[in-house]
Design a protein around this motif. Structure first.
Motif, PDB file in Angstrom:
ATOM      1  N   UNK A 129     -17.467 -33.011 -20.912  1.00 51.60           N
ATOM      2  CA  UNK A 129     -18.275 -34.124 -21.415  1.00 51.60           C
ATOM      3  C   UNK A 129     -17.915 -34.530 -22.844  1.00 51.60           C
ATOM      4  N   UNK A 130     -16.808 -34.036 -23.353  1.00 52.44           N
ATOM      5  CA  UNK A 130     -16.390 -34.386 -24.707  1.00 52.44           C
ATOM      6  C   UNK A 130     -16.153 -35.887 -24.809  1.00 52.44           C
ATOM      7  N   UNK A 131     -16.720 -36.489 -25.846  1.00 51.61           N
ATOM      8  CA  UNK A 131     -16.569 -37.923 -26.095  1.00 51.61           C
ATOM      9  C   UNK A 131     -15.399 -38.139 -27.055  1.00 51.61           C
ATOM     10  N   UNK A 132     -14.228 -38.405 -26.474  1.00 53.89           N
ATOM     11  CA  UNK A 132     -13.025 -38.598 -27.280  1.00 53.89           C
ATOM     12  C   UNK A 132     -12.035 -39.377 -26.432  1.00 53.89           C
ATOM     13  N   UNK A 133     -11.273 -40.292 -27.019  1.00 52.82           N
ATOM     14  CA  UNK A 133     -10.341 -41.096 -26.218  1.00 52.82           C
ATOM     15  C   UNK A 133      -9.323 -40.227 -25.486  1.00 52.82           C
ATOM     16  N   UNK A 134      -9.147 -40.482 -24.207  1.00 51.93           N
ATOM     17  CA  UNK A 134      -8.291 -39.641 -23.374  1.00 51.93           C
ATOM     18  C   UNK A 134      -6.849 -39.612 -23.853  1.00 51.93           C
ATOM     19  N   UNK A 135      -6.374 -40.727 -24.421  1.00 49.88           N
ATOM     20  CA  UNK A 135      -4.979 -40.757 -24.854  1.00 49.88           C
ATOM     21  C   UNK A 135      -4.749 -40.005 -26.155  1.00 49.88           C
ATOM     22  N   UNK A 136      -5.844 -39.532 -26.785  1.00 46.04           N
ATOM     23  CA  UNK A 136      -5.727 -38.749 -28.011  1.00 46.04           C
ATOM     24  C   UNK A 136      -6.164 -37.296 -27.791  1.00 46.04           C
ATOM     25  N   UNK A 137      -6.298 -36.909 -26.516  1.00 45.13           N
ATOM     26  CA  UNK A 137      -6.871 -35.599 -26.207  1.00 45.13           C
ATOM     27  C   UNK A 137      -5.987 -34.826 -25.244  1.00 45.13           C
ATOM     28  N   UNK A 138      -5.589 -33.622 -25.646  1.00 47.00           N
ATOM     29  CA  UNK A 138      -4.845 -32.700 -24.787  1.00 47.00           C
ATOM     30  C   UNK A 138      -5.706 -31.458 -24.565  1.00 47.00           C
ATOM     31  N   UNK A 139      -6.264 -31.335 -23.371  1.00 43.61           N
ATOM     32  CA  UNK A 139      -7.076 -30.159 -23.037  1.00 43.61           C
ATOM     33  C   UNK A 139      -6.217 -29.215 -22.208  1.00 43.61           C
ATOM     34  N   UNK A 140      -5.961 -28.025 -22.743  1.00 46.46           N
ATOM     35  CA  UNK A 140      -5.093 -27.044 -22.088  1.00 46.46           C
ATOM     36  C   UNK A 140      -5.922 -25.876 -21.571  1.00 46.46           C
ATOM     37  N   UNK A 141      -5.932 -25.714 -20.265  1.00 44.98           N
ATOM     38  CA  UNK A 141      -6.596 -24.574 -19.632  1.00 44.98           C
ATOM     39  C   UNK A 141      -5.592 -23.439 -19.571  1.00 44.98           C
ATOM     40  N   UNK A 142      -5.751 -22.439 -20.428  1.00 47.15           N
ATOM     41  CA  UNK A 142      -4.749 -21.387 -20.614  1.00 47.15           C
ATOM     42  C   UNK A 142      -5.048 -20.228 -19.665  1.00 47.15           C
ATOM     43  N   UNK A 143      -4.157 -20.014 -18.691  1.00 49.25           N
ATOM     44  CA  UNK A 143      -4.350 -19.024 -17.637  1.00 49.25           C
ATOM     45  C   UNK A 143      -3.258 -17.959 -17.695  1.00 49.25           C
ATOM     46  N   UNK A 144      -3.613 -16.729 -17.347  1.00 55.99           N
ATOM     47  CA  UNK A 144      -2.619 -15.669 -17.205  1.00 55.99           C
ATOM     48  C   UNK A 144      -1.922 -15.827 -15.858  1.00 55.99           C
TER      49      UNK A 144
END
Length: 487
Positions: A129-144
């Motif tokens: 639900x983060x309010x931030x422009x998608x083209x300025x946002x890199x969300x990395x799900x870090x998995x083993x």
């Protein structure tokens, strides 16, 4: 799913452990000088006890009593100073939304996950639900890479805007190691970086607010720490104690440290850092199990300041006693690691930070587990005294020390309890008042965790002990099944 085409074998290990090439690493807990000093200290103390154990124990108890007095007064001063509202930066929702999207920096959000196959709903409910422009946002799900259950769950989910990143198996198996690998991926986009846990519920505007603070600050501000709180603080007595402690730490202690130009040990999540600064200081120490606190000190030693932002991230408080001890013992072990790392060269630390900040951060790291261990000793001596008033107790507490201990036992403990009561009233949480009055029982749990942390520091210094999350439902979510585990 994003892979590691550019990072294989030794390249992965190097990228994950880059901080270890510096002198500020917990890869080897004790330096040669520290080992020698510790051996000399043990020999001297042992010889003194052989010669006269009563005088030796009396001297040790006297030193501990003086330390308790100085430490307690300083913490009391800091918390009361924080209650004045100093040291907290506030950005209104309107001001955060007023920043044009084109002027916002590119944000990297790290979500380190291990052994959490049931995270998808939490991600959507919280970080999603983060309010931030998608083209300025890199969300990395870090998995083993060998965490097959979580990877399978993620592969079946529609994680719109979230990129999974696989971390190849390598030692140490820690959260900071995984984050270092993720940040080593080739990227020219990242301006700011932050970390959230999968169960976190951050203020949707937190990234915009942090970006606003960085934009209004000079280059010496290297990081912004947002406030942390618990969304399940009413669940039971343990979560209420935990909430009181967190409220005092993030609402009062850290702002007071900031206002006093002292070092701020970062929290485990919601710390926002300039990406170039993070890389300059070497990233996170993969061998330190409280990499956040260590990074806060390292930033200060490199000349950067941390400021506190009044933006709340909701977390899950441990509602189970055994689970709480696991987590807290890891924190205390990491505090001891951090203290040992940064005091390898005490003179250099004082030059980098200043004398008062050095003493304060030492008290807030090593001081916590040491004080909680000593607490158990003093309470045990109190029970011995009440049980039979043995004659040898008189020689252990000479006149001035006896009255000092009496002062700390009565006035000191009462003041600590009342500080929790005042904190609950100030933050308008009357449901925490009862727990504040019963907090001495919480001190006993802290002592148990402290003793465990010291044992683990010897034989498992970089072991990241698993704690169980998902025991409490997130707001608006169904109650999770039993046995759900997080890191």
């Amino acid at each position: 799913m994003r892979g590691f085409d550019a990072l294989e074998g030794s390249d992965v290990a190097q990228s994950a452990t880059a901080p270890h090439v510096t002198r500020l690493s917990a890869r080897h807990p004790l330096s040669r000088g520290q080992r020698i000093a510790m051996v000399v200290f043990v020999v001297v103390v042992a010889a003194a006890f052989v010669l006269t154990w009563r005088v030796s124990l009396a001297v040790i108890l006297s030193v501990c009593a003086v330390y308790f007095l100085v430490s307690s007064v300083d913490k009391f001063v800091l918390v009361t100073r924080g209650m004045s509202g100093r040291g907290v930066l506030r950005v209104s929702d309107e001001d955060a939304r007023a920043i044009p999207d084109a002027e916002l920096p590119v944000y990297t959000v790290l979500l380190p996950v291990y052994g959490e196959p049931e995270i998808v709903a939490n991600l959507v409910a919280g970080v999603g639900k983060i309010d931030y422009p998608a083209d300025k946002l890199d969300i990395l799900l870090v998995l083993e890479e060998d965490d097959s259950e979580t990877i399978d769950a993620v592969s079946r989910a529609d994680l719109d805007g979230i990129t999974p990143v696989l971390v190849p198996p390598s030692e140490p198996r820690t959260k900071p190691k995984a984050c270092n690998v993720a940040m080593s991926l080739p990227s020219e986009r990242s301006d700011l970086v932050t970390i959230y846990d999968a169960e976190d519920i951050p203020d949707p505007l937190q990234l915009r607010k942090a970006a606003s603070v960085f934009a209004a600050s000079g280059p010496d501000v290297g990081s912004v720490q947002a406030r942390l709180g618990y969304y399940n603080e009413r669940e039971n007595l343990l979560t209420r104690w935990f909430a009181i402690e967190y409220d005092q730490w993030f609402s009062y202690m850290l702002p007071a440290l900031s206002a006093s130009n002292c070092v701020i040990p970062l929290g485990g999540t919601s710390n926002h850092i300039r990406t170039e600064v993070l890389r300059e200081v070497g990233g996170w120490d993969a061998f330190n199990v409280t990499e956040d606190a260590d990074l806060g000190i390292r930033l200060a030693r490199y000349g950067y300041r941390t400021v506190v932002l009044d933006s709340l991230t909701g977390e899950e408080a441990n509602a189970d006693v055994v689970n709480w001890v696991r987590q807290r013992s890891r924190w205390y072990k990491g505090y001891l690691q951090t203290f040992l790392v940064h005091t390898r060269h005490p003179g250099a630390m004082v030059r980098d930070l200043g004398l008062v900040p050095t003493l304060r951060i030492s008290n807030l790291t090593a001081g916590m587990p040491i004080a909680n261990t000593l607490n158990l000793l003093f309470w045990a001596l109190l029970l011995v005294w009440f049980a039979g008033k043995p004659d040898f107790m008189n020689s252990l507490f000479p006149g001035p020390v006896y009255y000092l201990c009496l002062l700390m036992f009565t006035v000191g403990n009462l003041a600590t309890i009342m500080l929790g009561v005042v904190s609950a009233r100030t933050l308008e949480k009357p449901y925490l008042l009862g727990a504040a009055l019963l907090v001495p029982a919480y001190w006993f749990l802290q002592s148990m965790a402290a003793i465990k942390s010291m044992a683990q520091l010897i034989y498992k210094p970089s072991y990241w002990e698993k704690t169980v999350h998902g025991l409490s439902a997130m707001p608006g979510m169904p109650t999770p099944p039993k046995g759900s585990e997080n890191v």
